[in-house]
Motif scaffolding. Structure first.
Motif, PDB file in Angstrom:
ATOM      1  N   ILE A 124       0.843  -1.190   0.000  1.00  0.00           N
ATOM      2  CA  ILE A 124       0.000   0.000   0.000  1.00  0.00           C
ATOM      3  C   ILE A 124       0.883   1.246   0.000  1.00  0.00           C
ATOM      4  CG2 ILE A 124      -1.689   1.321   1.338  1.00  0.00           C
ATOM      5  CD1 ILE A 124      -2.806  -1.399   2.301  1.00  0.00           C
ATOM      6  N   ALA A 125       1.989   1.197   0.726  1.00  0.00           N
ATOM      7  CA  ALA A 125       2.910   2.346   0.762  1.00  0.00           C
ATOM      8  C   ALA A 125       3.440   2.655  -0.636  1.00  0.00           C
ATOM      9  CB  ALA A 125       4.067   2.069   1.726  1.00  0.00           C
ATOM     10  N   TYR A 126       3.781   1.617  -1.397  1.00  0.00           N
ATOM     11  CA  TYR A 126       4.287   1.813  -2.755  1.00  0.00           C
ATOM     12  C   TYR A 126       3.195   2.429  -3.640  1.00  0.00           C
ATOM     13  CZ  TYR A 126       6.170   0.785  -7.372  1.00  0.00           C
ATOM     14  OH  TYR A 126       6.606   0.895  -8.666  1.00  0.00           O
ATOM     15  N   ALA A 127       1.975   1.905  -3.564  1.00  0.00           N
ATOM     16  CA  ALA A 127       0.859   2.437  -4.356  1.00  0.00           C
ATOM     17  C   ALA A 127       0.591   3.893  -3.987  1.00  0.00           C
ATOM     18  CB  ALA A 127      -0.394   1.597  -4.139  1.00  0.00           C
ATOM     19  N   LEU A 128       0.591   4.184  -2.709  1.00  0.00           N
ATOM     20  CA  LEU A 128       0.350   5.543  -2.239  1.00  0.00           C
ATOM     21  C   LEU A 128       1.438   6.486  -2.739  1.00  0.00           C
ATOM     22  CD1 LEU A 128      -1.620   7.151  -0.482  1.00  0.00           C
ATOM     23  CD2 LEU A 128      -0.234   6.541   1.496  1.00  0.00           C
ATOM     24  N   HIS A 129       2.661   6.024  -2.708  1.00  0.00           N
ATOM     25  CA  HIS A 129       3.785   6.826  -3.202  1.00  0.00           C
ATOM     26  C   HIS A 129       3.625   7.115  -4.701  1.00  0.00           C
ATOM     27  CE1 HIS A 129       7.842   8.383  -3.462  1.00  0.00           C
ATOM     28  NE2 HIS A 129       8.114   7.528  -4.431  1.00  0.00           N
ATOM     29  N   GLN A 130       3.293   6.104  -5.487  1.00  0.00           N
ATOM     30  CA  GLN A 130       3.090   6.285  -6.926  1.00  0.00           C
ATOM     31  C   GLN A 130       1.954   7.266  -7.199  1.00  0.00           C
ATOM     32  OE1 GLN A 130       5.894   5.345  -8.052  1.00  0.00           O
ATOM     33  NE2 GLN A 130       5.180   4.026  -9.667  1.00  0.00           N
ATOM     34  N   MET A 131       0.881   7.146  -6.437  1.00  0.00           N
ATOM     35  CA  MET A 131      -0.264   8.035  -6.620  1.00  0.00           C
ATOM     36  C   MET A 131       0.118   9.475  -6.281  1.00  0.00           C
ATOM     37  SD  MET A 131      -3.202   5.516  -5.114  1.00  0.00           S
ATOM     38  CE  MET A 131      -4.715   6.074  -5.907  1.00  0.00           C
ATOM     39  N   ASP A 132       0.892   9.638  -5.230  1.00  0.00           N
ATOM     40  CA  ASP A 132       1.328  10.969  -4.835  1.00  0.00           C
ATOM     41  C   ASP A 132       2.259  11.576  -5.881  1.00  0.00           C
ATOM     42  OD1 ASP A 132       1.722  13.246  -3.086  1.00  0.00           O
ATOM     43  OD2 ASP A 132       3.664  12.378  -2.587  1.00  0.00           O
ATOM     44  N   LEU A 133       3.218  10.805  -6.354  1.00  0.00           N
ATOM     45  CA  LEU A 133       4.165  11.310  -7.351  1.00  0.00           C
ATOM     46  C   LEU A 133       3.467  11.791  -8.618  1.00  0.00           C
ATOM     47  CD1 LEU A 133       7.147   8.789  -7.246  1.00  0.00           C
ATOM     48  CD2 LEU A 133       7.126  11.168  -6.482  1.00  0.00           C
TER      49      LEU A 133
END
Length: 172
Positions: A124-133
């Protein structure tokens, strides 16, 4: 280093897991329970929705009607079963709303091509990071062959965070 996602024992110093491809950037294992939760859980726990897909030749008008009928903020666009684009509410507002005569044009002219994707075993952290970027509200989930098999939204992650936060508060 042991991959926190798949448990594979990697050679010390590598940046990506050799088994699942996840980044092996160090994170503070003493972080908060909430931080540990998003770093440990994969997007699979968000119960990703089945994506609604359309061929790239579908008209913009048909796509907008489909999104409105289903109450979805996006459609995934595919060719020969592979994801080639994503068409979102933002695309409608930014690219179509000023000229409604474009409604008969194919969605391929207005979609976001080659969207950033994730896999079900990404954290989830990776997905959240991608979404934020990228400033994304939706993330397509694809299999190893690039076939769409799910989608998550910022709301799905927010719901997870709210439930986890409430559970952590109850533990205090």
């Amino acid at each position: 280093m042991i991959c926190p996602d798949c448990g594979h024992d990697n050679i010390a110093g590598v940046d990506l897991c050799e088994e699942c491809g996840q980044p092996l950037a160090e994170f503070d294992p003493a972080g908060s329970d909430l931080e540990q939760s998003i770093s440990r859980h994969t997007v699979r726990v968000l119960a990703p929705k089945r994506p609604v897909t359309v061929p790239s030749t579908t008209s913009v008008g048909d796509c907008v009607r489909e999104m409105a009928a289903r109450g979805f903020g996006c459609l995934l666009v595919e060719e020969e079963g592979r994801l080639v684009g994503i068409f979102t509410e933002r695309d409608v507002l930014d690219r179509i709303s000023g000229d409604l005569s474009l409604a008969e044009r194919p969605v391929s002219e207005f979609m976001t091509r080659d969207p950033v994707t994730i896999a079900r075993n990404d954290t989830i952290a990776y997905a959240l990071h991608q979404m934020d970027l990228g400033g994304y509200r939706h993330m397509p989930i694809v299999d190893a062959e690039g076939r769409p098999n799910g989608i998550i939204s910022v709301r799905d992650i927010l719901r997870f965070l709210c439930v986890r936060f409430a559970a952590l508060r109850d533990d205090d």
